[in-house]
Design an enzyme around this catalytic site. Structure first.
Site, PDB file in Angstrom:
ATOM      1  N   ASN A   1     -31.230  36.478 -91.832  1.00  0.00           N
ATOM      2  CA  ASN A   1     -31.780  35.722 -92.967  1.00  0.00           C
ATOM      3  C   ASN A   1     -30.748  34.886 -93.716  1.00  0.00           C
ATOM      4  OD1 ASN A   1     -34.496  36.740 -92.627  1.00  0.00           O
ATOM      5  ND2 ASN A   1     -33.684  38.701 -93.360  1.00  0.00           N
TER       6      ASN A   1
ATOM      7  N   ARG B   1     -33.353  30.588 -99.909  1.00  0.00           N
ATOM      8  CA  ARG B   1     -33.718  32.010-100.005  1.00  0.00           C
ATOM      9  C   ARG B   1     -33.257  32.591-101.347  1.00  0.00           C
ATOM     10  NH1 ARG B   1     -30.580  37.003 -97.058  1.00  0.00           N
ATOM     11  NH2 ARG B   1     -32.060  38.601 -97.672  1.00  0.00           N
TER      12      ARG B   1
ATOM     13  N   GLU C   1     -15.992  43.569 -95.268  1.00  0.00           N
ATOM     14  CA  GLU C   1     -17.453  43.467 -95.466  1.00  0.00           C
ATOM     15  C   GLU C   1     -17.697  42.613 -96.713  1.00  0.00           C
ATOM     16  OE1 GLU C   1     -19.160  47.367 -96.028  1.00  0.00           O
ATOM     17  OE2 GLU C   1     -21.046  46.562 -96.807  1.00  0.00           O
TER      18      GLU C   1
ATOM     19  N   HIS D   1     -20.650  40.669 -99.239  1.00  0.00           N
ATOM     20  CA  HIS D   1     -22.035  40.426 -99.678  1.00  0.00           C
ATOM     21  C   HIS D   1     -22.002  39.420-100.809  1.00  0.00           C
ATOM     22  CE1 HIS D   1     -23.363  43.812 -97.309  1.00  0.00           C
ATOM     23  NE2 HIS D   1     -22.323  44.474 -97.796  1.00  0.00           N
TER      24      HIS D   1
ATOM     25  N   ARG E   1     -28.623  46.441-107.444  1.00  0.00           N
ATOM     26  CA  ARG E   1     -29.961  46.054-106.998  1.00  0.00           C
ATOM     27  C   ARG E   1     -30.793  47.299-106.660  1.00  0.00           C
ATOM     28  NH1 ARG E   1     -29.495  41.464-102.667  1.00  0.00           N
ATOM     29  NH2 ARG E   1     -31.725  41.378-103.162  1.00  0.00           N
TER      30      ARG E   1
HETATM   31  C1  DQA Z   1     -26.679  40.698 -98.658  1.00  0.00           C
HETATM   32  C2  DQA Z   1     -27.266  41.906 -99.390  1.00  0.00           C
HETATM   33  C3  DQA Z   1     -28.234  42.656 -98.509  1.00  0.00           C
HETATM   34  O1  DQA Z   1     -28.774  43.770 -99.212  1.00  0.00           O
HETATM   35  C4  DQA Z   1     -29.367  41.761 -98.097  1.00  0.00           C
HETATM   36  O2  DQA Z   1     -30.251  42.442 -97.220  1.00  0.00           O
HETATM   37  C5  DQA Z   1     -28.924  40.478 -97.526  1.00  0.00           C
HETATM   38  C6  DQA Z   1     -27.762  39.800 -98.089  1.00  0.00           C
HETATM   39  C7  DQA Z   1     -25.794  39.828 -99.579  1.00  0.00           C
HETATM   40  O3  DQA Z   1     -25.046  39.007 -99.053  1.00  0.00           O
HETATM   41  O4  DQA Z   1     -25.864  39.955-100.805  1.00  0.00           O
HETATM   42  O5  DQA Z   1     -29.581  39.915 -96.652  1.00  0.00           O
HETATM   43  O6  DQA Z   1     -25.851  41.173 -97.599  1.00  0.00           O
END
Ligand code: DQA
Length: 149
Positions: free
Chosen positions: A12, A19, A100, A102, A109
């Site tokens: 996604n 989005r 990692e 995000h 969240r």
């Molecule tokens: C994400 C956080 C995830 O929980 C979510 O499912 C995503 C994007 C972020 O970049 O904040 O698709 O990895």
């Protein structure tokens, strides 16, 4: 893959820009990637960047990265962060150090986002800083690689 650093974007993230911009920001993935390529060029480091909505493709890409000698990974596993033992096992198997990333602060969240299958294997985790988090991760990776050489 003939580059030292591989950046992987999970499911996604191809939709960034449209989005849920209040959560993920308004930049498109192509904008984020261009910035990362520019940082790589400034530092004479080649990058490969790959996005997939498929767990299998991400796993295959990790296997390939290992065979082809990728030295550092930056990964936003997106929703697979919270679900994928298979992707975790792949990253554990290839033993390439990684950060990692995000965009959003996953700890602020829904409760199901607090669990990551990757964080305990990562050199570090950056979350909540939007696309700036990728740039920070890349600068760290470049620094690590340069200090190794
Ligand atoms: C994400 C956080 C995830 O929980 C979510 O499912 C995503 C994007 C972020 O970049 O904040 O698709 O990895």
């Amino acid at each position: 893959m003939d580059k030292e650093i591989l950046i992987l974007h999970g499911p996604n993230l191809n939709l960034l820009g449209s989005r849920e911009p209040s959560i993920y920001g308004s930049k498109k993935l192509t904008d984020i990637n261009s910035k990362l390529v520019a940082i790589g060029k400034e530092n004479n480091i080649g990058l490969d960047i790959f996005q997939s909505n498929s767990e299998a493709e991400l796993i295959e890409t990790l296997h390939k990265a290992s065979v082809e000698g990728v030295k550092y990974l930056i990964i936003n596993p997106a929703a697979f962060t919270h679900t994928s033992v298979a992707l975790r096992d792949a990253i554990g198997a290839v033993k390439i150090p990684f950060i990692e990333v995000h965009l959003s602060n996953i700890h602020a969240r829904e409760p199901f986002r607090k669990k990551s299958f990757f964080s305990d294997l990562a050199d570090g985790v950056i979350c909540g800083l939007g696309d700036f988090g990728y740039s920070m991760a890349l600068l760290y990776a470049i620094d690590k690689l340069k200090s190794r050489n």
